[in-house]
Scaffold this active site. Structure first.
Site, PDB file in Angstrom:
ATOM      1  N   LYS A  52     -37.437 113.321 -47.113  1.00 51.70           N
ATOM      2  CA  LYS A  52     -36.918 111.956 -47.220  1.00 51.70           C
ATOM      3  C   LYS A  52     -36.465 111.480 -45.845  1.00 51.70           C
ATOM      4  O   LYS A  52     -35.402 111.857 -45.368  1.00 51.70           O
ATOM      5  CB  LYS A  52     -35.737 111.862 -48.197  1.00 51.70           C
ATOM      6  CG  LYS A  52     -35.359 110.401 -48.504  1.00 51.70           C
ATOM      7  CD  LYS A  52     -33.946 110.225 -48.949  1.00 51.70           C
ATOM      8  CE  LYS A  52     -32.981 110.110 -47.801  1.00 51.70           C
ATOM      9  NZ  LYS A  52     -33.138 108.855 -47.004  1.00 51.70           N
ATOM     10  N   GLU A  78     -27.530 120.011 -39.416  1.00 53.05           N
ATOM     11  CA  GLU A  78     -27.385 119.666 -37.989  1.00 53.05           C
ATOM     12  C   GLU A  78     -26.698 118.313 -37.944  1.00 53.05           C
ATOM     13  O   GLU A  78     -27.279 117.294 -38.306  1.00 53.05           O
ATOM     14  CB  GLU A  78     -28.756 119.633 -37.314  1.00 53.05           C
ATOM     15  CG  GLU A  78     -28.685 119.726 -35.791  1.00 53.05           C
ATOM     16  CD  GLU A  78     -28.527 118.365 -35.132  1.00 53.05           C
ATOM     17  OE1 GLU A  78     -27.382 118.036 -34.751  1.00 53.05           O
ATOM     18  OE2 GLU A  78     -29.518 117.646 -35.002  1.00 53.05           O
ATOM     19  N   CYS A 129     -27.662 112.758 -30.922  1.00 48.86           N
ATOM     20  CA  CYS A 129     -26.552 113.677 -31.217  1.00 48.86           C
ATOM     21  C   CYS A 129     -26.114 114.474 -29.999  1.00 48.86           C
ATOM     22  O   CYS A 129     -24.985 114.982 -29.943  1.00 48.86           O
ATOM     23  CB  CYS A 129     -26.936 114.614 -32.351  1.00 48.86           C
ATOM     24  SG  CYS A 129     -28.376 115.649 -31.997  1.00 48.86           S
ATOM     25  N   GLU A 175     -17.251 110.192 -33.407  1.00 49.34           N
ATOM     26  CA  GLU A 175     -18.601 109.966 -32.883  1.00 49.34           C
ATOM     27  C   GLU A 175     -18.923 108.477 -32.939  1.00 49.34           C
ATOM     28  O   GLU A 175     -18.896 107.867 -34.007  1.00 49.34           O
ATOM     29  CB  GLU A 175     -19.632 110.752 -33.700  1.00 49.34           C
ATOM     30  CG  GLU A 175     -21.035 110.655 -33.130  1.00 49.34           C
ATOM     31  CD  GLU A 175     -22.032 111.517 -33.881  1.00 49.34           C
ATOM     32  OE1 GLU A 175     -22.891 112.124 -33.227  1.00 49.34           O
ATOM     33  OE2 GLU A 175     -21.946 111.586 -35.121  1.00 49.34           O
TER      34      GLU A 175
END
Length: 490
Positions: free
Chosen positions: A181, A256, A290, A394
């Site tokens: 997905k 992750e 990231c 973040e």
């Protein structure tokens, strides 16, 4: 292959299940971030579509897993060849779908996607198993590794095909079948890749792609009892939901997640190379990466010089139309994400921080066509407390914060002072210091005097809230297989 970016009418994607394209009754609008307009319509899949895809993957598993590693490798290499042959069409689509520059898509995303297939096709052939003899018992023990079954793969919007293929390649190389997905915001290149599957010799059902949102399609996939393994790249908050949803089934998980990556710059660093690299590590791919540097800690004696030179370099980092080869950054993924990133800059200003360049300081001069796009210039902030949300959370945009430190111990404390632990960079010409810092920094990857130099054989992943598990040559093979110990009495 027809280039979706050249089609005038709105593109309508279909799911790819059992080797066929299957239409969906309902759809989600997907935007071209550089112009702020609907680009295509993506299936809004749910449990029925996931059920069909899992059934197709289960049916294909016995035949695919029975193939030899060499036979599977041939298929992966063919897929890589086809991506290479269509690199321009894929790059154009990736740039338009995600907002990144065409140059970045052309030189990073699509070549790496092809290389992912090629790398795992090769590495698959070089794994060995363990063996142990017990002569006094008349026994020989050995291990074998077996594919797990149907792998559920969920990939993010920042590096769409790059990270999708990073999951599909090792999963099918090891003999699994997959239901993937992609992000509903960046689904086009995944759909384009499906068109290459039959030509590459991928049997029907080995790779199934179901498009849709996390709460519907993603939830159905991670909660499906016949999907024993889930690999996810995305936010820590979503990973918590996946962990809870999959817990009743004791699934294998590889997560992750996010990063709040520090760069630690000592007074003896090569500043020319450091500044050039740290601008790139802070702002590449609009900061939607990231591994991007979002906290820069500089030894006090060179802090003023570094800040002045770094801001000057950041101002030269050009943001604008993704198709212009002179631009370094394109548009952020969505209007909502742009507003979120801007809110962090506003928070920094309200807390007394100084915005040296970028948001609210430098004017963007965009072509008329891109006037409604989601653009933001490279932004450098100083004077922020380590406890601020700007330093702790973040941001995932072209924003980085610069702060001084006085000692090695303080640098370690600041570097480790967040809940994330994905990556870090250390800049020093003192070999002993480099090794001490690499050991003490809580991060899965530590680059010294460089950034983003990768060997795909080596483990990739984070500590703390940056994830669970590792991926890479051997690590991905271990994740996508189950080890079995066999004992033979002789």
């Amino acid at each position: 292959m027809q280039n979706p970016s050249e089609q005038s009418s709105c593109l309508v994607l279909e799911n790819f299940i059992g080797g066929k394209f299957v239409p969906c009754r309902t759809h989600i609008d997907s935007y071209d971030p550089s112009v702020g307009e609907v680009y295509c319509r993506v299936p809004d899949s749910g449990a029925p579509e996931v059920e069909a895809a899992v059934a197709a993957a289960k049916e294909a598993f016995p035949g695919w897993s029975a193939r030899s590693p060499e036979q599977r490798a041939q298929v992966l290499n063919k897929l890589a060849d086809l991506l290479d042959a269509n690199v321009e069409e894929f790059a154009q689509a990736e740039s338009r779908d995600q907002g990144k520059t065409l140059t970045f898509a052309r030189t990073v995303d699509i070549p790496r996607s092809a290389y992912n297939f090629r790398f795992f096709a090769s590495s698959l052939l070089h794994h060995t198993n363990d063996c142990s003899q017990m002569d006094h018992m008349g026994c020989l023990h050995y291990t074998i590794r077996c594919p797990v079954g149907v792998a559920g793969l969920i990939s993010p919007w920042n590096l769409p095909l790059y990270l999708l293929t990073w999951k599909i390649a090792p999963a099918i190389a090891a003999g699994n079948t997959v239901v993937a997905k992609p992000s509903e915001m960046t689904s086009v290149t995944a759909w384009m890749m499906c068109k290459l599957m039959q030509q590459a010799g991928v049997p029907p059902g080995v790779v199934n792609i179901v498009f849709g949102t996390g709460p519907k399609a993603g939830d159905a996939l991670v909660g499906h009892p016949d999907v024993p393994l889930v690999s996810f790249t995305g936010s820590t908050a979503t990973a918590q939901c996946i962990t809870e949803r999959s817990a009743p089934y004791c699934k294998k998980l590889s997560l992750e997640l996010g990063g709040k990556n520090p760069a630690i710059i000592f007074a003896d660093a090569d500043l020319d190379r450091c500044i050039e690299t740290t601008v790139r590590s802070s702002f590449s791919n609009q900061g939607e990466f990231c591994l991007c540097t979002s906290r820069i800690y500089v030894e006090g004696s060179i802090y003023s010089e570094f800040l002045e030179r770094f801001v000057a370099a950041a101002k030269k980092w050009k943001t604008g139309a993704p198709s212009d080869p002179g631009n370094d950054n394109g548009a952020l993924i969505s209007k909502e994400h742009l507003e979120k990133v801007r809110s962090f800059v506003a928070l920094a200003k309200s807390e007394g921080g100084t915005v040296h360049c970028g948001e609210g300081v430098d004017q963007l001069h965009l072509p008329e066509r891109n006037a409604k796009g989601y653009f933001m210039p490279a932004t450098v902030i100083s004077g922020i407390s380590d406890s601020s949300r700007v330093m702790q959370e973040e941001i995932f945009g072209p924003v980085t914060c610069v702060s001084p430190f006085d000692s090695e111990e303080e640098a370690v404390s600041k570097g480790n002072g967040v809940r994330y632990g994905l990556a870090a960079t250390v800049w020093s010409q003192d070999v002993g210091k480099v090794h001490r810092m690499a050991r003490k920094i809580q991060a899965g990857l530590v680059w010294t005097n460089c950034w983003l130099v990768r060997d795909l054989n080596l483990p990739f992943g984070g500590m703390k809230n940056s994830g669970v598990g590792r991926e890479g040559g051997k690590d991905s093979y271990h994740f996508f297989t189950e080890v079995k110990t066999v004992t033979v009495k002789y």
